[in-house]
Scaffold this active site. Structure first.
Site, PDB file in Angstrom:
ATOM      1  N   GLY A  46      86.084  47.893 -21.306  1.00  0.00           N
ATOM      2  CA  GLY A  46      85.791  46.894 -22.337  1.00  0.00           C
ATOM      3  C   GLY A  46      84.343  46.948 -22.789  1.00  0.00           C
ATOM      4  N   CYS A  47      83.436  47.128 -21.842  1.00  0.00           N
ATOM      5  CA  CYS A  47      82.006  47.162 -22.158  1.00  0.00           C
ATOM      6  C   CYS A  47      81.667  48.398 -22.991  1.00  0.00           C
ATOM      7  CB  CYS A  47      81.184  47.123 -20.881  1.00  0.00           C
ATOM      8  SG  CYS A  47      81.439  45.588 -19.949  1.00  0.00           S
ATOM      9  N   THR A  48      82.340  49.500 -22.699  1.00  0.00           N
ATOM     10  CA  THR A  48      82.112  50.721 -23.470  1.00  0.00           C
ATOM     11  C   THR A  48      82.621  50.551 -24.907  1.00  0.00           C
ATOM     12  OG1 THR A  48      82.212  52.088 -21.483  1.00  0.00           O
ATOM     13  CG2 THR A  48      82.628  53.193 -23.597  1.00  0.00           C
ATOM     14  N   ALA A  51      80.120  48.263 -26.737  1.00  0.00           N
ATOM     15  CA  ALA A  51      78.852  48.946 -27.018  1.00  0.00           C
ATOM     16  C   ALA A  51      79.025  49.980 -28.130  1.00  0.00           C
ATOM     17  CB  ALA A  51      78.310  49.605 -25.751  1.00  0.00           C
TER      18      ALA A  51
END
Length: 157
Positions: A46-48, A51
């Site tokens: 999710g963070c990738t 970003a």
């Protein structure tokens, strides 16, 4: 666990190291809107996605005058690897002691697989050129969030 910073309040100032070894002081960015987003961990799915969405829309946000800052509790070394792996084009700030996340209310109790722990709740704060919080997204859903931020930047004028 602290309360969320509310819309209309002055954004708490801070200084944190970024992925280039520089110190970033929020108040030094006055004069430009700031998209300050908190995310749980470098190089996780999710963070990738989040970003990379901000990376891909950075030029649009820059045209609207905005600076993007990503914040997690990962250290600078982790941020460097994450930045380089995904060619991220905005600073990632290391809030290793979660003091800034606490100031904004992003440091919260989370439940994962039935276990409670403290961690960053994915959230975004839109701060205007005078340093006032104009929009808060709590418990962000990644897909489409970049467009929500751009829409809010346009409304900011």
């Amino acid at each position: 666990m602290s309360d969320w910073i509310e819309v209309g309040r002055k954004a708490p100032d801070f200084t944190l190291p970024d992925d280039s070894g520089n110190k970033v002081k929020l108040s030094s960015l006055r004069g430009s809107p700031v998209v300050l987003y908190f995310y749980p961990r470098d190089d996780t799915p999710g963070c990738t996605r989040e970003a990379c969405a901000f990376r891909d829309r950075k030029a649009e946000m820059a045209k609207l005058g905005a600076k993007v800052l990503g914040v997690s509790t990962d250290d600078v070394e982790s941020h460097v690897k994450f930045r380089d792996k995904f060619e991220l084009n905005f600073p990632l700030l290391a809030d290793t002691e979660h003091k800034v996340a606490e100031k904004y209310g992003a440091w919260r109790e989370k439940t994962r697989f039935g276990k409670k722990s403290m961690g960053i709740q994915r959230s975004t704060f839109l701060i205007d050129a005078e340093g006032v919080v104009r929009k808060v997204w709590k418990a962000v859903k990644v897909d489409g969030h970049d467009q929500q931020v751009i829409t809010a930047l346009k409304e900011l004028g």
